[in-house]
Design a protein around this motif. Sequence first.
Motif, PDB file in Angstrom:
ATOM      1  N   GLU A 128      12.387  74.883  46.600  1.00 24.84           N
ATOM      2  CA  GLU A 128      13.144  75.653  45.805  1.00 24.84           C
ATOM      3  C   GLU A 128      13.386  75.195  44.451  1.00 24.84           C
ATOM      4  OE1 GLU A 128      17.718  75.024  47.645  1.00 24.84           O
ATOM      5  OE2 GLU A 128      17.257  77.014  48.686  1.00 24.84           O
ATOM      6  N   ASP A 186      27.297  77.480  47.409  1.00 23.52           N
ATOM      7  CA  ASP A 186      26.161  77.995  46.620  1.00 23.52           C
ATOM      8  C   ASP A 186      25.516  79.457  47.604  1.00 23.52           C
ATOM      9  OD1 ASP A 186      26.631  76.869  44.100  1.00 23.52           O
ATOM     10  OD2 ASP A 186      25.875  75.020  45.123  1.00 23.52           O
ATOM     11  N   ALA A 187      25.005  79.243  49.182  1.00 22.64           N
ATOM     12  CA  ALA A 187      24.147  80.451  49.073  1.00 22.64           C
ATOM     13  C   ALA A 187      24.879  81.318  49.641  1.00 22.64           C
ATOM     14  CB  ALA A 187      24.023  79.855  50.562  1.00 22.64           C
ATOM     15  N   ARG A 216      22.709  75.288  53.548  1.00 20.63           N
ATOM     16  CA  ARG A 216      21.620  75.401  52.432  1.00 20.63           C
ATOM     17  C   ARG A 216      20.588  75.151  53.484  1.00 20.63           C
ATOM     18  NH1 ARG A 216      21.872  77.900  47.397  1.00 20.63           N
ATOM     19  NH2 ARG A 216      19.897  78.006  46.163  1.00 20.63           N
ATOM     20  N   GLU A 247      25.235  83.446  46.418  1.00 19.56           N
ATOM     21  CA  GLU A 247      24.183  83.518  45.908  1.00 19.56           C
ATOM     22  C   GLU A 247      23.703  85.259  46.745  1.00 19.56           C
ATOM     23  OE1 GLU A 247      21.110  81.136  46.271  1.00 19.56           O
ATOM     24  OE2 GLU A 247      21.267  79.924  44.651  1.00 19.56           O
ATOM     25  N   ALA A 294      18.843  81.330  54.606  1.00 24.06           N
ATOM     26  CA  ALA A 294      18.915  82.702  54.182  1.00 24.06           C
ATOM     27  C   ALA A 294      18.422  84.149  54.962  1.00 24.06           C
ATOM     28  CB  ALA A 294      17.761  83.086  52.904  1.00 24.06           C
TER      29      ALA A 294
END
Length: 392
Positions: free
Chosen positions: A56, A217-218, A187, A221, A192
Amino acid sequence: MKLSLRKSRTASASGVSGPARLDRRTRNIVKRLRPGDVAIIDHVDIDRHAALALVEAEVAAVINIAPSISGRYPNLGPELLMEAGVVLVDDVGPAVFQAVNDGDTVLIDGDTIYRGGTPIGTGVRHDAESVAAAMEDSKDGMASQLEAFSANAIEHLRRERGLLLDGEGVPTLRTSIDGRQVLVVLRAFDYAADLRSLRTFIRENAPVLVGVDAGADALIEAGYRPALIVTDADEITDKALRCGAEVVVHAGADGRVRGGERVERLGIQHVTFQAGVTAEDAAILLAHFHRANLIVMVGSHATLVEFIDKGRSGMASSFLTRATVGSTLVDAKAVSRLYHHRISSWVVLLALLVGLVAVGAAIATTPVGQEWWDHLVAWFDDLSGWIKGLRS
C-alpha cells in the motif's frame, strides 16, 4: 488477493532503483515510505500484514537483511509481494545497513545491490516460483509451531481466564450493541474484497460498524462511518480517530498504550480496554460481552496458515477468543455467499410487472383477448357516461 501497484520506480534492463529507507522494524518504516522507495528491513518471515503495508506504500522493492521465508512455517507475506509486482531481495546480511544512509539511491541488478556503482550486498532475488517452492518446503515446520502454540494457549488462558470466561475488564460502551449484528473490520486478509461483497448485507441489516486500527480507515474509504473504533492509536489516521466514532483504546496487559501520547495530543475522548489480547480480539470480546447476536469479521484470518502467520503471541489470543465467542462469530466470506444471489424486492416487483405486461400483450393478440378488450372499452364508456351524469 490481487493488488495493483503504481510503478513510479526507475526500472530498466539494468535493474530497479529508488531512494533507500532503512529501519529494522517494518511497522516503523511503513510510516516513512513514499511511492518508488526501496525499503530495507530486517524481518524474519514477512507476514501478510507487513507485506500489505509495504504494498500500500507502493514501494519499488524490498531488501531484507533476514530470510523472508525461514522455513519455520509457510508465511504469507512474500507471496503477496510477488502478486503486487514488488521486487524482493532476501537474506542480504547486516552489512547493507552500514553501507547505506537513509535517502541514498540504491540499484538492484539481479541479486546484487549497488550504491553509487559500488556493490554493497548480494542476496536471493525471489520470483513467484522460488516463493512457491519455499512455501512448500516450509510446511514441514508446521508441527513445531503447533506445539509451541499449544503451550502458549495454556499460558494465555491462565492469565486471561477472567476476561475470556466472565468478561472481566470489558468497558461499558455508549454504542448500543445488545441484540444487534456487528461488523468488525481489519485492514488485512482481503479486506477490500470482503467489504465490497458485503454491500447488500450492510444495507439490509445496518450492523454496528467496528474498525480495528486501520480497519477504521478502510471503512471510511469504502464510504461508511464506523460507530466504534478499537485501536492502540498506532496504525490509524487522525481522520479516522476524529470521525465521530466512539473510541476504545486498547492497552496491553501491562497497561501501556502503544500510541498513548498521540491520543492525549489529539484530545480524543475514549475509554480504555486493558487486556493481554490483540486489538482485533478486544473488538470481538467487546461485541460478545455486549451481547451482539452476530459478529461478522472482515479482513480477519480464517485458515490455520493465517493464524500461524499472525505470530506465536497472537495465535493463542485469537484461538481462545474465537472459542469463547463460538457460533456467534462468522467470516465475511461465508456471509457474502448467503447474500451474493439475493434479489432486492424492487427487482422482484419490476420483474412481476414486466411479466404481467407480457402476458397481457400475448392474450390481446387472440380472439378471446380482443373480445375481452372490447368489453373493457365498453365498460369504461359506461363508467364515463355515469360519471358525467352525476356531474350534470
